[in-house]
Design an enzyme around this catalytic site. Structure first.
Site, PDB file in Angstrom:
ATOM      1  N   GLY A 103       0.567  -4.997   0.820  1.00  0.00           N
ATOM      2  CA  GLY A 103      -0.657  -5.027   0.007  1.00  0.00           C
ATOM      3  C   GLY A 103      -0.418  -5.626  -1.381  1.00  0.00           C
ATOM      4  N   GLU A 161       4.940  -4.961   6.921  1.00  0.00           N
ATOM      5  CA  GLU A 161       4.141  -3.969   7.672  1.00  0.00           C
ATOM      6  C   GLU A 161       4.616  -3.793   9.105  1.00  0.00           C
ATOM      7  OE1 GLU A 161       2.883  -6.210   5.623  1.00  0.00           O
ATOM      8  OE2 GLU A 161       1.078  -5.490   4.605  1.00  0.00           O
ATOM      9  N   ALA A 177       0.859  -1.184   0.000  1.00  0.00           N
ATOM     10  CA  ALA A 177       0.000   0.000   0.000  1.00  0.00           C
ATOM     11  C   ALA A 177       0.894   1.234   0.000  1.00  0.00           C
ATOM     12  CB  ALA A 177      -0.889  -0.016   1.240  1.00  0.00           C
ATOM     13  N   GLU A 232      -0.667  -9.225  -0.845  1.00  0.00           N
ATOM     14  CA  GLU A 232      -2.096  -9.516  -0.631  1.00  0.00           C
ATOM     15  C   GLU A 232      -2.866  -9.501  -1.952  1.00  0.00           C
ATOM     16  OE1 GLU A 232      -2.255  -6.515   2.368  1.00  0.00           O
ATOM     17  OE2 GLU A 232      -2.838  -7.938   3.932  1.00  0.00           O
TER      18      GLU A 232
HETATM   19  N1  CAA Z   1       4.618   3.232  -0.662  1.00  0.00           N
HETATM   20  C1  CAA Z   1       5.051   4.394  -1.203  1.00  0.00           C
HETATM   21  N2  CAA Z   1       6.195   4.502  -1.913  1.00  0.00           N
HETATM   22  C2  CAA Z   1       6.921   3.397  -2.098  1.00  0.00           C
HETATM   23  C3  CAA Z   1       6.535   2.149  -1.561  1.00  0.00           C
HETATM   24  C4  CAA Z   1       5.314   2.094  -0.822  1.00  0.00           C
HETATM   25  N3  CAA Z   1       4.833   0.938  -0.313  1.00  0.00           N
HETATM   26  N4  CAA Z   1       7.465   1.222  -1.891  1.00  0.00           N
HETATM   27  C5  CAA Z   1       8.412   1.877  -2.616  1.00  0.00           C
HETATM   28  N5  CAA Z   1       8.086   3.177  -2.745  1.00  0.00           N
HETATM   29  C6  CAA Z   1       8.827   4.224  -3.458  1.00  0.00           C
HETATM   30  C7  CAA Z   1      10.047   4.684  -2.666  1.00  0.00           C
HETATM   31  O1  CAA Z   1       9.690   5.654  -1.717  1.00  0.00           O
HETATM   32  C8  CAA Z   1      10.914   5.236  -3.790  1.00  0.00           C
HETATM   33  O2  CAA Z   1      10.406   6.500  -4.147  1.00  0.00           O
HETATM   34  P1  CAA Z   1      11.457   7.727  -4.429  1.00  0.00           P
HETATM   35  O3  CAA Z   1      12.262   7.271  -5.646  1.00  0.00           O
HETATM   36  O4  CAA Z   1      10.567   8.902  -4.715  1.00  0.00           O
HETATM   37  O5  CAA Z   1      12.302   7.856  -3.216  1.00  0.00           O
HETATM   38  C9  CAA Z   1      10.627   4.313  -4.959  1.00  0.00           C
HETATM   39  O6  CAA Z   1       9.396   3.677  -4.650  1.00  0.00           O
HETATM   40  C10 CAA Z   1      11.695   3.238  -5.132  1.00  0.00           C
HETATM   41  O7  CAA Z   1      11.842   2.556  -3.888  1.00  0.00           O
HETATM   42  P2  CAA Z   1      13.280   2.357  -3.175  1.00  0.00           P
HETATM   43  O8  CAA Z   1      14.210   3.460  -3.538  1.00  0.00           O
HETATM   44  O9  CAA Z   1      13.014   2.136  -1.727  1.00  0.00           O
HETATM   45  O10 CAA Z   1      13.757   1.003  -3.899  1.00  0.00           O
HETATM   46  P3  CAA Z   1      14.696  -0.121  -3.309  1.00  0.00           P
HETATM   47  O11 CAA Z   1      14.957  -1.050  -4.457  1.00  0.00           O
HETATM   48  O12 CAA Z   1      15.852   0.456  -2.589  1.00  0.00           O
HETATM   49  O13 CAA Z   1      13.806  -0.898  -2.220  1.00  0.00           O
HETATM   50  C11 CAA Z   1      11.791  -1.959  -1.391  1.00  0.00           C
HETATM   51  C12 CAA Z   1      12.674  -1.612  -2.636  1.00  0.00           C
HETATM   52  C13 CAA Z   1      12.526  -2.955  -0.503  1.00  0.00           C
HETATM   53  C14 CAA Z   1      10.532  -2.598  -1.942  1.00  0.00           C
HETATM   54  C15 CAA Z   1      11.471  -0.663  -0.613  1.00  0.00           C
HETATM   55  O14 CAA Z   1      10.991   0.331  -1.516  1.00  0.00           O
HETATM   56  C16 CAA Z   1      10.451  -0.837   0.464  1.00  0.00           C
HETATM   57  O15 CAA Z   1      10.772  -1.349   1.520  1.00  0.00           O
HETATM   58  N6  CAA Z   1       9.201  -0.397   0.211  1.00  0.00           N
HETATM   59  C17 CAA Z   1       8.125  -0.459   1.204  1.00  0.00           C
HETATM   60  C18 CAA Z   1       7.576  -1.877   1.344  1.00  0.00           C
HETATM   61  C19 CAA Z   1       6.495  -1.907   2.417  1.00  0.00           C
HETATM   62  O16 CAA Z   1       6.732  -1.595   3.566  1.00  0.00           O
HETATM   63  N7  CAA Z   1       5.290  -2.347   2.027  1.00  0.00           N
HETATM   64  C20 CAA Z   1       4.161  -2.453   2.929  1.00  0.00           C
HETATM   65  C21 CAA Z   1       3.316  -1.237   2.886  1.00  0.00           C
HETATM   66  S1  CAA Z   1       2.018  -1.238   4.120  1.00  0.00           S
HETATM   67  C22 CAA Z   1       0.784  -2.207   3.471  1.00  0.00           C
HETATM   68  O17 CAA Z   1       0.899  -2.753   2.399  1.00  0.00           O
HETATM   69  C23 CAA Z   1      -0.452  -2.337   4.333  1.00  0.00           C
HETATM   70  C24 CAA Z   1      -1.493  -3.285   3.837  1.00  0.00           C
HETATM   71  O18 CAA Z   1      -1.530  -4.428   4.219  1.00  0.00           O
HETATM   72  C25 CAA Z   1      -2.533  -2.853   2.916  1.00  0.00           C
END
Ligand code: CAA
Length: 256
Positions: A107, A130, A64, A110
């Site tokens: 998400g 998460e 998400a 999911e």
């Molecule tokens: N939400 C918003 N932005 C996101 C995102 C997310 N879930 N995942 C990645 N992005 C964005 C980053 O902020 C980044 O944006 P910028 O270039 O503007 O800085 C861009 O995507 C590229 O990401 P990274 O630079 O972080 O890429 P990476 O290869 O170094 O890492 C990753 C990849 C490990 C997937 C890392 O991006 C990450 O940890 N993302 C978050 C994953 C996460 O926590 N997901 C769970 C969300 S909560 C949820 O999903 C609740 C639910 O159950 C509904």
């Protein structure tokens, strides 16, 4: 007009491509609405028999949209009721195949788990991070993973929030097939076209019966299975399938 997804039809396969590659297809609410709206349109479209959901090269979806969630409160969530959209995915009658390249996290994982079959790249990564954000899965992750893995393994994965490789996901029965990253979409489309040639009413009745096994008792499940079995005999495809067998020719199914 959709902003965050693209969709098109290839023969009888409807394809939805998530299209926010710069943020690894992070799922904002509007995007989820678009995905669900398009799934429902394909489900109603008689020219579509199978649906494929795919991401981009780097990610199926990295979860998400965290930026959208930062300021949420329990009350804004309760009033917006965002997960009601997700519930609609379980009402889709046609097969949904997920083609997973790169990350399927939170998400995004999911969303893949809401699909019926998952085909993944050998370097795809799955997981529920998460917990590292101080929250927990909210779109069914705890339920899907527990049903797939049992409580012990589900708790370990979701508590630690670590990423799972495609091979671990495969060994645990979470995904169907692993292929080289450049072949994920091709293999998913091959499987989708193969499924599209099957009798659509049987495919639909089978989907309903299999998911009933998750929620209902064996007795109720068997009763529904029997009714669905009887119902297939109302279709022209049943006559065609059995006729073709006795005439020793391949069947041609129409979905009626
Ligand atoms: N939400 C918003 N932005 C996101 C995102 C997310 N879930 N995942 C990645 N992005 C964005 C980053 O902020 C980044 O944006 P910028 O270039 O503007 O800085 C861009 O995507 C590229 O990401 P990274 O630079 O972080 O890429 P990476 O290869 O170094 O890492 C990753 C990849 C490990 C997937 C890392 O991006 C990450 O940890 N993302 C978050 C994953 C996460 O926590 N997901 C769970 C969300 S909560 C949820 O999903 C609740 C639910 O159950 C509904």
């Amino acid at each position: 007009m959709n902003k965050y997804i693209q969709s098109y039809i290839d023969e009888s396969v409807g394809i939805i491509q998530l299209n926010r590659p710069k943020v690894l297809n992070a799922l904002n609410r509007k995007m989820v609405e678009e995905i669900v709206g398009q799934l429902e349109m394909f489900d109603r479209d008689p020219s579509v028999r199978v649906i494929v959901l795919r991401g981009s090269e780097q990610a199926f979806a990295a979860g998400a949209d965290i930026d959208e969630m930062i300021e949420e409160t329990p009350l804004t969530l309760e009033l917006a009721n965002p997960f009601a959209e997700w519930d609609k995915i379980s009402l889709i009658k046609k097969p949904i195949l997920a083609a997973v390249n790169g990350f399927a996290l939170g998400g995004g994982f999911e969303l893949a788990l809401h699909c019926d079959l998952i085909i993944a790249a050998d370097d795809a990564r799955f997981g529920f991070p998460e917990v590292k954000l101080g929250v927990m899965p909210g779109a069914g992750g705890t339920q899907f993973l527990t049903k797939a893995l049992g409580t012990k393994k589900a708790l370990e994965w979701i508590w630690l929030g670590e990423q799972m490789s495609a091979s671990v996901a495969f060994e645990n029965g979470i995904i169907n097939r692993i292929v080289a990253r450049e072949l994920v979409v091709e293999e998913t489309m091959r499987l989708a076209h193969q499924l599209a040639k099957q009798p659509p009413i049987s495919i639909r009745m089978i989907k309903e019966a299999v998911y009933t096994a998750l929620d209902e008792s064996l007795k109720e499940g068997k009763t529904l299975e029997r009714k669905n079995f009887y119902l297939t005999f109302a279709s022209e495809d049943q006559k065609e399938g059995m006729q073709a067998f006795s005439e020793k020719r391949p069947p041609s199914f129409k979905g009626v």
